[in-house]
Design a protein around this motif. Structure first.
Motif, PDB file in Angstrom:
ATOM      1  N   ASP A  20       7.912  14.821   6.563  1.00 28.94           N
ATOM      2  CA  ASP A  20       9.078  14.826   7.447  1.00 28.94           C
ATOM      3  C   ASP A  20       9.393  13.414   7.928  1.00 28.94           C
ATOM      4  N   LEU A  21       8.372  12.671   8.316  1.00 34.34           N
ATOM      5  CA  LEU A  21       8.566  11.293   8.760  1.00 34.34           C
ATOM      6  C   LEU A  21       9.146  10.436   7.635  1.00 34.34           C
ATOM      7  N   GLU A  22       8.602  10.598   6.444  1.00 34.33           N
ATOM      8  CA  GLU A  22       9.098   9.841   5.289  1.00 34.33           C
ATOM      9  C   GLU A  22      10.552  10.200   4.986  1.00 34.33           C
ATOM     10  N   SER A  23      10.893  11.469   5.066  1.00 38.05           N
ATOM     11  CA  SER A  23      12.271  11.902   4.799  1.00 38.05           C
ATOM     12  C   SER A  23      13.248  11.340   5.826  1.00 38.05           C
ATOM     13  N   ILE A  24      12.868  11.369   7.094  1.00 39.43           N
ATOM     14  CA  ILE A  24      13.726  10.804   8.145  1.00 39.43           C
ATOM     15  C   ILE A  24      13.901   9.309   7.922  1.00 39.43           C
ATOM     16  N   PHE A  25      12.836   8.646   7.499  1.00 40.57           N
ATOM     17  CA  PHE A  25      12.914   7.211   7.188  1.00 40.57           C
ATOM     18  C   PHE A  25      13.984   6.964   6.124  1.00 40.57           C
ATOM     19  N   TYR A  26      13.975   7.754   5.056  1.00 42.53           N
ATOM     20  CA  TYR A  26      14.964   7.563   3.986  1.00 42.53           C
ATOM     21  C   TYR A  26      16.390   7.827   4.469  1.00 42.53           C
ATOM     22  N   VAL A  27      16.567   8.818   5.327  1.00 38.39           N
ATOM     23  CA  VAL A  27      17.895   9.094   5.879  1.00 38.39           C
ATOM     24  C   VAL A  27      18.386   7.884   6.670  1.00 38.39           C
ATOM     25  N   MET A  28      17.511   7.303   7.484  1.00 42.57           N
ATOM     26  CA  MET A  28      17.905   6.123   8.266  1.00 42.57           C
ATOM     27  C   MET A  28      18.234   4.944   7.353  1.00 42.57           C
ATOM     28  N   VAL A  29      17.418   4.715   6.342  1.00 40.55           N
ATOM     29  CA  VAL A  29      17.660   3.596   5.428  1.00 40.55           C
ATOM     30  C   VAL A  29      18.995   3.772   4.711  1.00 40.55           C
ATOM     31  N   ILE A  30      19.264   4.973   4.243  1.00 40.30           N
ATOM     32  CA  ILE A  30      20.553   5.240   3.573  1.00 40.30           C
ATOM     33  C   ILE A  30      21.713   5.004   4.542  1.00 40.30           C
ATOM     34  N   PHE A  31      21.614   5.536   5.741  1.00 42.16           N
ATOM     35  CA  PHE A  31      22.698   5.364   6.714  1.00 42.16           C
ATOM     36  C   PHE A  31      22.888   3.892   7.056  1.00 42.16           C
ATOM     37  N   PHE A  32      21.805   3.199   7.363  1.00 40.54           N
ATOM     38  CA  PHE A  32      21.895   1.789   7.749  1.00 40.54           C
ATOM     39  C   PHE A  32      22.377   0.903   6.608  1.00 40.54           C
TER      40      PHE A  32
END
Length: 139
Positions: A20-32
């Motif tokens: 879950d932490l890794e997935s949220i990280f990827y969402v933030m990276v994509i958005f940013f």
């Protein structure tokens, strides 16, 4: 989605909190990496007018619906493990929009923690394999 889940390792225990932490990280990276604030709009404008998509954003291949899960896992692995040099196109400074510059240190720290977890998991698997091989040889 987390790399472990994309690759469906047979030796992995399934979904755990780290995924879950890794997935949220990827969402933030994509958005940013894909969006930036449009400073030309007034603060009273709606969110859609204030945030604009960057032209040719990095990591767009991650969102390609024709990309296999294994290829997506490889692309994420490359991002996580092989993009430590500043001149790498995967380096945080080159990926993140200037609008989200304040998050760079936080993203770098989270990326480092996740990378350390990948390496620790890999070492644990090697050690387990070595122990099982050694015990088999004693028989």
């Amino acid at each position: 989605m987390a790399i472990d889940l994309l690759r469906k390792y047979s030796h992995h225990p399934g979904h755990i909190y780290r995924h879950d932490l890794e997935s949220i990280f990827y969402v933030m990276v994509i958005f940013f990496s894909r969006y930036e604030f449009n400073s030309a709009t007034q603060s009273t404008s709606g969110l859609e007018e204030r945030i604009k998509k960057r032209s040719h954003p990095p990591l767009s291949d991650w969102l390609d619906p024709t990309l296999s899960w294994d290829r997506l896992a490889s692309a994420k692995w490359d991002f996580m493990m092989h993009a430590v040099r500043f001149d790498s196109p995967f380096h945080t400074n080159h990926i993140m929009s200037s609008s989200f510059g304040g998050f760079k240190g936080w993203i770098r720290a989270l990326k480092h923690s996740l990378t350390q977890g990948f390496m620790a998991f890999g070492y644990a698997l090697e050690e387990e394999y070595s122990r099982s091989l050694h015990s088999t040889m004693k028989l």
